[in-house]
Enzyme design. Structure first.
Site, short mmCIF file in Angstrom:
data_model
loop_
_atom_site.label_atom_id
_atom_site.label_comp_id
_atom_site.label_asym_id
_atom_site.label_seq_id
_atom_site.Cartn_x
_atom_site.Cartn_y
_atom_site.Cartn_z
CE LYS A 1 10.72 -13.96 -15.48
NZ LYS A 1 9.70 -14.80 -16.00
CG HIS B 1 15.55 -39.35 -25.57
ND1 HIS B 1 15.64 -40.69 -25.86
CD2 HIS B 1 15.67 -39.27 -24.22
CE1 HIS B 1 15.77 -41.40 -24.76
NE2 HIS B 1 15.79 -40.55 -23.74
CB CYS C 1 -0.87 -0.02 1.25
SG CYS C 1 -1.75 -1.57 1.44
CG ASN D 1 2.21 -1.30 3.29
OD1 ASN D 1 1.67 -2.31 2.87
ND2 ASN D 1 3.38 -0.86 2.84
N GLY D 2 0.66 -3.72 5.25
CA GLY D 2 1.23 -4.95 5.81
C GLY D 2 0.13 -5.94 6.17
CD GLU E 1 9.90 -18.33 -14.94
OE1 GLU E 1 9.07 -18.87 -15.70
OE2 GLU E 1 9.88 -17.11 -14.70
NE ARG F 1 4.05 1.57 -1.84
CZ ARG F 1 5.20 1.31 -1.20
NH1 ARG F 1 6.30 1.89 -1.58
NH2 ARG F 1 5.24 0.46 -0.19
CE LYS G 1 3.13 -8.44 -14.05
NZ LYS G 1 4.30 -9.33 -13.96
CD1 TRP H 1 -1.34 -5.90 -2.67
CD2 TRP H 1 -1.78 -4.96 -4.63
NE1 TRP H 1 -1.17 -6.85 -3.64
CE2 TRP H 1 -1.43 -6.31 -4.85
CE3 TRP H 1 -2.09 -4.17 -5.73
CZ2 TRP H 1 -1.39 -6.88 -6.12
CZ3 TRP H 1 -2.04 -4.74 -7.00
CH2 TRP H 1 -1.70 -6.09 -7.18
CD GLU I 1 8.98 -13.06 -19.72
OE1 GLU I 1 7.89 -12.58 -20.04
OE2 GLU I 1 9.13 -13.70 -18.66
C1 AGP Z 1 5.92 -14.19 -17.14
O1 AGP Z 1 7.19 -13.55 -17.04
C2 AGP Z 1 5.07 -13.61 -18.22
N1 AGP Z 1 4.85 -12.24 -18.00
C3 AGP Z 1 3.82 -14.44 -18.49
O2 AGP Z 1 4.26 -15.72 -18.86
C4 AGP Z 1 2.83 -14.61 -17.32
O3 AGP Z 1 3.39 -15.44 -16.34
C5 AGP Z 1 1.56 -15.29 -17.88
O4 AGP Z 1 1.01 -14.44 -18.85
C6 AGP Z 1 0.52 -15.59 -16.80
O5 AGP Z 1 0.10 -14.38 -16.23
P1 AGP Z 1 -0.78 -14.46 -14.87
O6 AGP Z 1 0.12 -15.08 -13.84
O7 AGP Z 1 -1.13 -13.05 -14.56
O8 AGP Z 1 -1.98 -15.32 -15.15
#
Ligand code: AGP
Length: 643
Positions: A516, A535, A2, A108-109, A512, A27, A638, A82, A519
């Site tokens: 990273k 394989h 928050c 906040n917390g 993962e 935030r 996002k 938040w 992307e």
């Molecule tokens: C992760 O770095 C990406 N931004 C993307 O894969 C994300 O994890 C995916 O779109 C799922 O989003 P969500 O967790 O908001 O559902």
């Protein structure tokens, strides 16, 4: 995470507080409110939604007790919430007032023991008007303030009353100290009291609070960006401290009332850098926040009797005992969290657990029924693929549990049970702290299922929780040793492609790490199960090909450790440049690592919490070296709210 702002001085507080809240919008929040002392009254106004809703209510003088006085008050506090406990509604927005309406509090917390405190207060006749943990603090403050004042009156009246009573303003600080001694968890609190105008009192434990030192005015805020347009002279408060500010005084004590010293500093950042906490990118800030995010997600999860407490459980324990199949549905990084969760959930509960890409799930006509539990993992809570998978599951009568970072978003709203991660808003598109907190939430779900089904005793669950509670420190240790990883990132910036390999829970970590890099650096990267190399994928290895190898603990699963060692030798034999992530002290790997990245010894199922972090830092550094916008990579959003 928050946003908190307080002001006391000679100028109208409202506009200063609102400006401060605007600077804290980054935030993330879902409601906002202010409390001002003006016209001899305590005036509050709060609204769900963005600051615009609050400002509209303030200008229209609608609802609450908004009067012209609110605009004239020179003492005030403001909050952007938040949501954690209680959805994002007007009544759950801060400030929260005490029963007599003379005290207002923002927070906040997470107050971990709020359920017990609320029960005590309700038993004493206090009527709560919100679902928040914060409201407890407002009622406790009223009670303690009355006690402090009664004691002061008695002292002054007694023949040995001694010197004149304490400063009236001191009562609010003394009352705040007593309240803080009763709270458990993480909190930054600000309070105002109509009977002590020109005073704002703040307190902090495990949550940030800084003082802005002005000329004839002073500020309090969750971070300096709220007040650096007015002053760059700041005072950082330490753990378990209470601060009282008036227009010309700043008084700091510990929770016992002993005088304490804050840490003076001058803010050199500009406003934009201040929002990022001094980091160049939100992603770097969010990587650094991971220890606290994990700690916050764990906080308050254990009930008095040692039982695990989830957030909104609309599934009965009998329903959970009836579960005979689990599907985890998610996308991207959240999907990788689900892949890790599968190992833990199956190991602890012995329930079959499948992990499915949400976008594929409903089109393959999965076999679901009332005994199926579908776990939907989503940071944003708005990912359309995951939402549609959830809806399909519900049509098939399956029960759905959401793991989500955004209180009140669509996916938790449509689920039967919810466990919120407390990562705070994740601004960078590339998910980091949300991923680690999703892992923690999945572990908690697995432990809860195992406990409810009697497969694990409370002491066994407690043992894993103790291991989890050591993880923030382990992650912190990793973060402190990342400089060689950043140097490696600058070297790898010229690579064409990077491969990642791992086994067991190291395999989702490899996936993962590859995501990273894709992307952020727009570089080809691919993760493999290490056993899969022979394989086919091993044909990709040529001279100097970077291969990042996530090696299991030599202690936890020695057989897996040795197999990954063999895979490392296979790729080295074909010219690969091996970058090895391994447990500190694992000397067996050293001869086969062109670069060795060590992480603290960690229980097998929890290792992704530490082995992922170097991969986040590496991808971020490579992207930076390539001149990319780390926070907003091309083509990405996002929250993907389309199918
Ligand atoms: C992760 O770095 C990406 N931004 C993307 O894969 C994300 O994890 C995916 O779109 C799922 O989003 P969500 O967790 O908001 O559902």
């Amino acid at each position: 995470m928050c946003g908190i702002v307080g002001y006391v001085g000679a100028r109208p507080a409202l506009s200063i507080v609102l400006d401060g809240l605007r600077r804290l919008e980054y935030r993330g929040y879902d409601s906002a409110g202010v409390a001002m002392i003006g016209d001899g009254a305590l005036l509050t106004c709060k609204r769900a939604g963005k600051l615009g809703n609050l400002e509209k209510a303030l200008t229209e003088g609608a609802a609450d007790d908004v009067t012209a006085g609110i605009a004239l008050g020179t003492t005030g506090i403001g909050h952007t919430r938040w949501a954690t406990h209680g959805g994002p509604t007007d009544r759950n927005a801060h400030p929260h007032r005490s029963t007599n309406g003379r005290v207002a509090v923002i927070h906040n917390g997470i107050i971990e023991n709020f359920a017990r405190l609320r029960a005590e207060l309700e038993a004493a006749g206090v009527e709560f008007v919100s679902d928040t943990d914060t409201e407890c603090a407002a009622h406790l403050l009223e009670h303690e303030l009355a006690s402090v004042r009664a004691e002061e009156t008695a002292r002054s009246a007694s023949p040995s009353g001694g010197a004149r009573g304490a400063e009236p303003s001191a009562g609010l600080a003394a009352a705040m100290r007593r309240v803080c001694q009763r709270l458990e968890g993480a909190f930054t609190l600000l309070a105002v009291d109509v009977d002590t105008p020109d005073v704002v009192v703040g307190a902090r434990r495990n949550s940030p609070l800084v003082v802005g030192r002005g000329q004839g005015e002073n500020y309090l805020a969750s971070d300096v960006s709220a007040f650096i347009e007015h002053t760059r002279d700041a005072v950082e408060l330490g753990q378990d401290q209470v601060v009282l500010i008036t227009p010309d005084r700043i008084e700091i004590t510990d929770f016992d009332g002993n005088e304490a010293i804050g840490k003076d500093f001058h803010v050199d950042w500009d406003a934009s850098a201040a929002e990022k906490g001094g980091y160049d990118y939100f992603m770097l800030k969010e990587i650094a926040e991971q220890p606290r995010a994990v700690a916050d997600t764990l906080r308050g999860r254990l009930g008095e009797a040692g039982e695990l407490m989830l957030d909104e459980m609309r599934i009965t324990e009998q329903d959970l005992r009836d579960v005979d199949k689990i599907f985890i549905v998610a996308c991207g990084t959240a999907y990788h969290a689900g892949l890790v969760a599968k190992y833990a959930i199956e190991h602890w509960t012995r329930i079959p657990c499948e992990v499915e890409l949400a976008s594929e799930f409903r089109y393959r006509d999965p076999v679901l029924d009332r005994s199926t539990l579908v776990v939907a993992i989503s940071q944003s809570g708005e990912t359309m693929d995951t939402l549609m998978a959830l809806r399909h599951a519900k049509e098939q009568k399956a029960r759905v549990l959401a793991i989500c970072n955004t209180n009140g978003s669509t996916i938790p709203r449509e689920s039967d049970a919810v466990l919120y991660t407390h990562a705070g808003p994740e601004v960078a598109v590339a998910s980091t702290k949300a991923f680690l907190t999703q892992l923690v939430a999945c572990y908690l779900v697995g432990l809860h299922l195992a406990q409810v089904r009697g497969v694990k005793y409370a002491d066994e669950v407690g043992a894993v929780l103790t291991q989890l509670q050591a993880m923030p420190a382990a992650i912190e240790q990793v973060l402190e040793t990342m400089e060689p990883v950043r140097e490696l990132g600058r070297e790898l910036a010229r690579a064409r492609s990077v491969l990642f390999i791992g086994r067991h829970v190291g395999y989702p970590v490899a996936l993962e790490g590859a995501l990273k890099l894709k992307e952020l650096a727009y570089m080809h990267a691919e993760g493999f199960a290490a056993g899969e190399l022979k394989h086919g994928p091993i044909a990709l290895i040529d001279e100097g090909c970077p291969v990042i190898c996530v090696v299991p603990s030599p202690v936890g699963r020695a057989v897996l450790h040795d197999k990954v060692m063999s895979n490392i030798q296979e790729v080295r034999a074909r010219g690969a440049r091996t970058i090895v992530i391994a447990e500190r002290g694992d000397e067996a790997v050293r001869p086969y690592a062109d670069h060795l990245i060590e992480v603290p010894p960690t229980p097998t199922l929890l290792t992704p919490l530490v082995t992922t972090v170097p991969l986040q830092v590496l991808a971020c550094e490579i992207a930076t070296a390539r001149g990319h916008d780390v926070d907003q990579p091309r083509n990405l959003a996002k929250s993907v709210t389309v199918e």
